[in-house]
Enzyme design. Structure first.
Site, PDB file in Angstrom:
ATOM      1  N   ASP A 295      33.577 -32.759 -33.651  1.00  0.00           N
ATOM      2  CA  ASP A 295      32.930 -32.726 -32.640  1.00  0.00           C
ATOM      3  C   ASP A 295      31.663 -33.671 -32.799  1.00  0.00           C
ATOM      4  O   ASP A 295      31.251 -33.974 -33.716  1.00  0.00           O
ATOM      5  CB  ASP A 295      32.368 -31.003 -32.459  1.00  0.00           C
ATOM      6  CG  ASP A 295      31.643 -31.102 -31.224  1.00  0.00           C
ATOM      7  OD1 ASP A 295      31.694 -31.801 -30.357  1.00  0.00           O
ATOM      8  OD2 ASP A 295      30.851 -29.936 -31.201  1.00  0.00           O
ATOM      9  N   SER A 296      31.014 -33.718 -31.753  1.00  0.00           N
ATOM     10  CA  SER A 296      29.692 -34.752 -31.716  1.00  0.00           C
ATOM     11  C   SER A 296      28.639 -33.896 -32.643  1.00  0.00           C
ATOM     12  O   SER A 296      27.635 -34.553 -33.078  1.00  0.00           O
ATOM     13  CB  SER A 296      29.144 -35.010 -30.320  1.00  0.00           C
ATOM     14  OG  SER A 296      28.877 -33.741 -29.682  1.00  0.00           O
TER      15      SER A 296
ATOM     16  N   TYR B  81      27.480 -36.377 -26.845  1.00  0.00           N
ATOM     17  CA  TYR B  81      28.696 -37.228 -26.441  1.00  0.00           C
ATOM     18  C   TYR B  81      28.493 -37.209 -24.880  1.00  0.00           C
ATOM     19  O   TYR B  81      29.157 -38.105 -24.449  1.00  0.00           O
ATOM     20  CB  TYR B  81      30.034 -36.856 -26.914  1.00  0.00           C
ATOM     21  CG  TYR B  81      30.425 -37.301 -28.056  1.00  0.00           C
ATOM     22  CD1 TYR B  81      29.731 -38.112 -29.018  1.00  0.00           C
ATOM     23  CD2 TYR B  81      31.787 -37.321 -28.371  1.00  0.00           C
ATOM     24  CE1 TYR B  81      30.066 -38.745 -29.980  1.00  0.00           C
ATOM     25  CE2 TYR B  81      32.245 -38.062 -29.382  1.00  0.00           C
ATOM     26  CZ  TYR B  81      31.354 -38.772 -30.491  1.00  0.00           C
ATOM     27  OH  TYR B  81      31.889 -39.519 -31.588  1.00  0.00           O
ATOM     28  N   GLY B  82      27.800 -36.160 -24.229  1.00  0.00           N
ATOM     29  CA  GLY B  82      27.800 -36.274 -22.828  1.00  0.00           C
ATOM     30  C   GLY B  82      27.113 -37.185 -22.314  1.00  0.00           C
ATOM     31  O   GLY B  82      26.941 -37.417 -20.954  1.00  0.00           O
TER      32      GLY B  82
ATOM     33  N   CYS C  99      35.918 -30.934 -28.795  1.00  0.00           N
ATOM     34  CA  CYS C  99      34.779 -31.363 -27.967  1.00  0.00           C
ATOM     35  C   CYS C  99      35.205 -31.928 -26.776  1.00  0.00           C
ATOM     36  O   CYS C  99      36.483 -32.897 -26.460  1.00  0.00           O
ATOM     37  CB  CYS C  99      34.293 -32.893 -28.452  1.00  0.00           C
ATOM     38  SG  CYS C  99      32.817 -33.575 -27.460  1.00  0.00           S
ATOM     39  N   ASN C 100      35.198 -31.152 -25.502  1.00  0.00           N
ATOM     40  CA  ASN C 100      35.497 -31.188 -24.164  1.00  0.00           C
ATOM     41  C   ASN C 100      35.384 -32.782 -23.607  1.00  0.00           C
ATOM     42  O   ASN C 100      35.976 -33.326 -23.264  1.00  0.00           O
ATOM     43  CB  ASN C 100      34.839 -30.286 -23.332  1.00  0.00           C
ATOM     44  CG  ASN C 100      35.647 -28.900 -23.593  1.00  0.00           C
ATOM     45  OD1 ASN C 100      36.476 -28.411 -22.833  1.00  0.00           O
ATOM     46  ND2 ASN C 100      35.086 -28.311 -24.123  1.00  0.00           N
ATOM     47  N   THR C 101      33.908 -33.001 -24.094  1.00  0.00           N
ATOM     48  CA  THR C 101      33.809 -34.548 -23.510  1.00  0.00           C
ATOM     49  C   THR C 101      34.784 -35.470 -24.301  1.00  0.00           C
ATOM     50  O   THR C 101      35.079 -36.495 -23.347  1.00  0.00           O
ATOM     51  CB  THR C 101      32.307 -34.756 -23.988  1.00  0.00           C
ATOM     52  OG1 THR C 101      31.375 -33.687 -23.048  1.00  0.00           O
ATOM     53  CG2 THR C 101      31.937 -36.346 -23.398  1.00  0.00           C
TER      54      THR C 101
ATOM     55  N   GLU D  41      22.508 -26.490 -30.361  1.00  0.00           N
ATOM     56  CA  GLU D  41      22.543 -26.709 -31.517  1.00  0.00           C
ATOM     57  C   GLU D  41      21.240 -26.154 -32.186  1.00  0.00           C
ATOM     58  O   GLU D  41      21.508 -25.743 -33.582  1.00  0.00           O
ATOM     59  CB  GLU D  41      22.096 -28.414 -31.426  1.00  0.00           C
ATOM     60  CG  GLU D  41      23.114 -29.407 -31.322  1.00  0.00           C
ATOM     61  CD  GLU D  41      24.204 -29.546 -32.305  1.00  0.00           C
ATOM     62  OE1 GLU D  41      23.405 -30.105 -33.327  1.00  0.00           O
ATOM     63  OE2 GLU D  41      25.293 -29.637 -32.289  1.00  0.00           O
TER      64      GLU D  41
ATOM     65  N   CYS E  24      31.945 -26.982 -22.516  1.00  0.00           N
ATOM     66  CA  CYS E  24      31.587 -27.833 -23.775  1.00  0.00           C
ATOM     67  C   CYS E  24      31.758 -26.703 -25.027  1.00  0.00           C
ATOM     68  O   CYS E  24      31.423 -25.460 -24.904  1.00  0.00           O
ATOM     69  CB  CYS E  24      30.211 -27.963 -23.285  1.00  0.00           C
ATOM     70  SG  CYS E  24      29.481 -28.709 -24.938  1.00  0.00           S
ATOM     71  N   THR E  25      32.066 -27.309 -26.240  1.00  0.00           N
ATOM     72  CA  THR E  25      32.169 -26.085 -27.389  1.00  0.00           C
ATOM     73  C   THR E  25      30.911 -25.756 -27.657  1.00  0.00           C
ATOM     74  O   THR E  25      31.026 -24.698 -28.419  1.00  0.00           O
ATOM     75  CB  THR E  25      33.069 -26.934 -28.312  1.00  0.00           C
ATOM     76  OG1 THR E  25      32.692 -28.122 -28.676  1.00  0.00           O
ATOM     77  CG2 THR E  25      34.601 -27.251 -27.836  1.00  0.00           C
ATOM     78  N   HIS E  26      30.028 -26.383 -27.501  1.00  0.00           N
ATOM     79  CA  HIS E  26      28.678 -26.019 -27.673  1.00  0.00           C
ATOM     80  C   HIS E  26      28.329 -24.578 -27.044  1.00  0.00           C
ATOM     81  O   HIS E  26      27.536 -23.603 -27.684  1.00  0.00           O
ATOM     82  CB  HIS E  26      27.533 -26.852 -27.571  1.00  0.00           C
ATOM     83  CG  HIS E  26      27.441 -28.010 -28.482  1.00  0.00           C
ATOM     84  ND1 HIS E  26      28.157 -28.910 -28.433  1.00  0.00           N
ATOM     85  CD2 HIS E  26      26.386 -28.045 -29.690  1.00  0.00           C
ATOM     86  CE1 HIS E  26      27.541 -29.745 -29.397  1.00  0.00           C
ATOM     87  NE2 HIS E  26      26.755 -29.191 -30.158  1.00  0.00           N
TER      88      HIS E  26
END
Length: 265
Positions: free
Chosen positions: A9-10, A41-42, A74-76, A152, A185-187
């Site tokens: 992931d980012s 990454y968005g 990461c969806n993005t 984050e 978004c996985t966040h």
């Protein structure tokens, strides 16, 4: 079944997917790789994301990491680059896409929301999902980079800043008719409790973590591997592209070389 699974992931959002997979495959070896030098990454272009993932594949090959399956959590990154990167890979790659289809199956109001990064919201793949699965449902789109930053900090500080979360959700002003929110978004699953509090439990939140774990299990089941005792497995190994400290876990600082830029020079 033993396998080396690398989750990418980012930033730290992919840990939400990692936990689902670890629960499903506790005997596997796991590595977690975050490209936090380019977080979020968005805000990145599609080509930049493709270049970074291509560099990741090269890093895996050059360093002989013996990865059996790569999960782009990461969806993005998945919506922007999954098809392009799969053409370069010699190992299976599992991506994450917004849970539009399951959301349409459970909504009562016929109004769902996709909450994601700008890149995911604007991607052609997302529009394709909506056209294919949400013909009879209204999909409200909401983009946020700030929620990534809040998630984050919540992960690192072990405490959610509810005030910041409330301010951002106020700004987004999600339509009152919405009864299902797709966390694209996985966040964002890191913010589940805070989002539920904000909406007082009036909406249902969906993410793709369980579905991704199921897909990984299915793919690995098709390949035979020697059994490896659990006590001989390596602990979770963290890689990062920018300095970071996580739960007293060692984080290996690495560099992803942009092969595209090298070719141009």
């Amino acid at each position: 079944m033993s396998a080396h699974i690398l989750v990418f992931d980012s930033g730290l959002g992919g840990t939400t997917v990692l936990e689902h997979i670890r629960c499903a495959l506790p005997e596997a070896q796991f590595s977690y790789f975050m490209d936090n030098a380019y977080l979020p990454y968005g805000k990145q272009s599609q080509q930049t994301i493709i270049n970074r993932l291509s560099a990741l594949l090269d890093y895996i090959r050059v360093n002989q990491l013996a990865v059996d399956i790569l999960v782009i959590a990461c969806n993005t990154a998945s919506t922007a680059a999954l098809s392009a990167v799969r053409k370069l890979a010699s190992i299976p790659i599992v991506g994450v896409v917004p849970a539009i289809k399951p959301a349409t199956l459970i909504t009562q109001s016929k109004h769902i929301a996709l909450l994601a990064t700008p890149a995911t919201v604007q991607s052609a793949y997302t529009q394709q999902l909506i056209q294919e699965y949400a013909k009879d449902v209204t999909v409200h789109l909401y983009a946020s980079v700030e929620l990534v930053n809040i998630a984050e900090q919540a992960y690192l500080n072990k405490q959610l800043d509810q005030n910041k979360l409330t301010a951002e959700l106020d700004r987004l002003a999600i339509d009152h008719s919405v009864d299902v929110i797709v966390l694209g978004c996985t966040h964002f699953p890191l913010l589940t409790h805070g989002i539920n509090d904000y909406f007082a439990g009036a909406v249902r939140l969906l993410d793709s973590g369980a579905a991704i774990a199921k897909r990984v299990v299915t793919l690995l089941a098709t390949e035979k591997r020697p059994e490896v005792a659990v006590d001989k497995k390596k602990p979770l190994h963290f890689y990062a592209t920018a300095s970071i400290y996580i739960d007293k876990q060692p984080v290996e600082l690495v560099t992803l070389t942009d092969l595209t830029q090298n070719e141009k020079s």
